[in-house]
Design a protein around this motif. Structure first.
Motif, PDB file in Angstrom:
ATOM      1  N   THR A 233       0.840  -1.197   0.000  1.00  0.00           N
ATOM      2  CA  THR A 233       0.000   0.000   0.000  1.00  0.00           C
ATOM      3  C   THR A 233       0.875   1.247   0.000  1.00  0.00           C
ATOM      4  OG1 THR A 233      -0.110  -0.171   2.416  1.00  0.00           O
ATOM      5  CG2 THR A 233      -1.960  -1.084   1.168  1.00  0.00           C
ATOM      6  N   ASP A 234       0.292   2.368  -0.412  1.00  0.00           N
ATOM      7  CA  ASP A 234       1.068   3.611  -0.505  1.00  0.00           C
ATOM      8  C   ASP A 234       1.674   4.002   0.842  1.00  0.00           C
ATOM      9  OD1 ASP A 234       0.430   3.678  -3.146  1.00  0.00           O
ATOM     10  OD2 ASP A 234      -1.155   5.172  -2.957  1.00  0.00           O
ATOM     11  N   ASP A 235       0.906   3.825   1.908  1.00  0.00           N
ATOM     12  CA  ASP A 235       1.433   4.003   3.259  1.00  0.00           C
ATOM     13  C   ASP A 235       1.794   2.622   3.797  1.00  0.00           C
ATOM     14  OD1 ASP A 235       1.036   6.821   3.394  1.00  0.00           O
ATOM     15  OD2 ASP A 235      -1.107   6.473   3.744  1.00  0.00           O
ATOM     16  N   ALA A 257       8.960   5.020   1.199  1.00  0.00           N
ATOM     17  CA  ALA A 257       7.716   5.525   0.611  1.00  0.00           C
ATOM     18  C   ALA A 257       7.801   7.016   0.339  1.00  0.00           C
ATOM     19  CB  ALA A 257       6.536   5.219   1.537  1.00  0.00           C
ATOM     20  N   CYS A 260       9.913   7.549  -2.730  1.00  0.00           N
ATOM     21  CA  CYS A 260       9.105   7.162  -3.900  1.00  0.00           C
ATOM     22  C   CYS A 260       8.112   8.266  -4.256  1.00  0.00           C
ATOM     23  CB  CYS A 260       8.348   5.865  -3.609  1.00  0.00           C
ATOM     24  SG  CYS A 260       9.384   4.388  -3.532  1.00  0.00           S
ATOM     25  N   ARG A 261       7.465   8.799  -3.247  1.00  0.00           N
ATOM     26  CA  ARG A 261       6.451   9.832  -3.464  1.00  0.00           C
ATOM     27  C   ARG A 261       7.071  11.075  -4.104  1.00  0.00           C
ATOM     28  NH1 ARG A 261       4.721   9.891   1.562  1.00  0.00           N
ATOM     29  NH2 ARG A 261       3.565   7.966   1.228  1.00  0.00           N
ATOM     30  N   ALA A 266       4.265   5.231  -6.578  1.00  0.00           N
ATOM     31  CA  ALA A 266       3.620   4.587  -5.438  1.00  0.00           C
ATOM     32  C   ALA A 266       4.534   3.512  -4.868  1.00  0.00           C
ATOM     33  CB  ALA A 266       2.284   3.971  -5.862  1.00  0.00           C
ATOM     34  N   LEU A 267       4.455   3.290  -3.562  1.00  0.00           N
ATOM     35  CA  LEU A 267       5.317   2.305  -2.914  1.00  0.00           C
ATOM     36  C   LEU A 267       5.168   0.907  -3.529  1.00  0.00           C
ATOM     37  CD1 LEU A 267       7.369   1.639  -0.705  1.00  0.00           C
ATOM     38  CD2 LEU A 267       5.449   1.337   0.885  1.00  0.00           C
ATOM     39  N   GLN A 269       4.216   0.122  -6.490  1.00  0.00           N
ATOM     40  CA  GLN A 269       4.769   0.212  -7.845  1.00  0.00           C
ATOM     41  C   GLN A 269       6.282   0.053  -7.807  1.00  0.00           C
ATOM     42  OE1 GLN A 269       4.034   4.036  -9.611  1.00  0.00           O
ATOM     43  NE2 GLN A 269       5.346   3.651 -11.389  1.00  0.00           N
ATOM     44  N   ARG A 296      -4.998  -4.098 -10.107  1.00  0.00           N
ATOM     45  CA  ARG A 296      -4.159  -2.987  -9.632  1.00  0.00           C
ATOM     46  C   ARG A 296      -2.680  -3.343  -9.760  1.00  0.00           C
ATOM     47  NH1 ARG A 296      -1.972  -1.815  -4.484  1.00  0.00           N
ATOM     48  NH2 ARG A 296      -1.556   0.397  -4.113  1.00  0.00           N
ATOM     49  N   LEU A 300       0.080  -1.322 -11.968  1.00  0.00           N
ATOM     50  CA  LEU A 300       1.265  -0.723 -11.354  1.00  0.00           C
ATOM     51  C   LEU A 300       2.548  -1.249 -11.988  1.00  0.00           C
ATOM     52  CD1 LEU A 300       0.313  -0.749  -7.558  1.00  0.00           C
ATOM     53  CD2 LEU A 300       0.532   1.257  -9.038  1.00  0.00           C
TER      54      LEU A 300
END
Length: 321
Positions: A233-235, A257, A260-261, A266-267, A269, A296, A300
């Protein structure tokens, strides 16, 4: 989707594989229809490699995968399963729940068996559950405490089955890299399934195992690229290698993360792209329980990641150079 041959075999795998532990009710229960839709989504996305094992849900994963693939042309997909655990009926505990992380009744027990006879019996039972007359890849599963019997009995049996054309490729699947390297060095396996040891958070297999695989012409099937969920997940999540994540590891994942951001990535990805970029890796075996998760992950994996991201992560000591 890109395909690659496993080792010196003729078996082809797609760049993304479907890890079928989830449809064996890993961590949570699902119904048959949800499992079927997940496999359908993988197929529609171009995935043609499917990995399962008797261990996953006490055979439930194999049964569900077999049912989902029964409507597909057999020559258009690759299936791998595993040997090393025989399933024995246990009606006396059927009222209890399985204690290995799968939400299924404990109506069978797992019994370690790496003997030649055990390999053949396990494979025969898997074929029945999968509704297939052959599997393409057979992996010795988690022989951590059974090196001698795995290398002296299970491996020769698989070598013979490969020579006879009963299976197309053979290998070993583990959550550690050290014993995998022994198999790569001391046997003639086509592939290893490496779970969680070459990821954004754990590159312990990079210095030794992966170069040895390249030297020996052994293909790597990389599983556990999300390290049990923290990178999914992103977080960053709170599960790491099947347990609650240590705070220090979670802090490192959080910093990854953030980097990456800053690159618009996205993490998850980045997690997919990092593992896939290694030349020893033939396929990412990514687990999913729903069609949405599969879709998804495929989306990604198809988005390019800038090289500058890897440089920045390496500069901070977050990944190996």
């Amino acid at each position: 989707m890109r395909t690659e041959r496993l080792g010196r075999s003729s078996v082809q795998v797609t760049a993304l594989g479907f890890g079928a532990a989830g449809i064996g009710n890993l961590y949570r229960a699902m119904d048959d229809d949800t499992a079927d839709r997940a496999v359908d989504a993988a197929w529609q996305a171009g995935i043609r490699f499917f990995d399962t094992a008797p261990h996953y849900g006490l055979g439930l994963s194999e049964r569900r995968l077999g049912a989902a693939l029964a409507k597909r042309p057999r020559d258009e997909f690759t299936v791998s399963t595993k040997v090393g655990r025989l399933l024995a009926p246990a009606p006396e505990t059927a009222h209890l729940s399985d204690e290995a992380g799968f939400h299924v009744p404990a109506d069978h027990t797992r019994r370690w068996d790496f003997s030649a006879d055990g390999v053949r019996r396990s494979l025969e039972s898997s074929l029945e559950r999968l509704r297939l007359d052959r599997v393409d890849v057979v992996l010795i599963h988690d022989p951590d405490e059974h090196w001698r019997s795995a290398v002296d009995e299970a491996y020769p049996a698989l070598h013979e089955l490969r020579d006879q054309g009963v299976v197309g490729a053979i290998g070993v699947g583990m959550n550690q890299w050290q014993m995998l390297e022994r198999f790569v060095t001391e046997t003639d396996v086509d592939t290893v399934l490496l779970a969680g040891r070459y990821t954004l958070l754990d590159q312990s297999a990079a210095p030794s195992l992966l170069p040895r695989c390249r030297d020996r012409g052994v293909s790597v099937l990389a599983a556990g690229v999300f390290n049990s969920g923290v990178l999914a997940t992103d977080d960053p999540g709170r599960m790491y290698d099947y347990r609650q994540i240590p705070e220090a590891v979670h802090g490192r994942a959080t910093r990854i993360a953030e980097v990456c951001r800053s690159h618009g990535v996205a993490l998850p990805q980045a997690a997919l792209a990092f593992t896939a970029r290694h030349p020893a890796v033939a396929s990412l075996v990514v687990g999913a329980q729903t069609a949405a998760q599969i879709t998804r992950n495929v989306e990604l994996a198809g988005v390019p990641v800038p090289d500058a991201l890897w440089a920045d992560l390496a500069a901070e000591g977050l990944v190996r150079r």
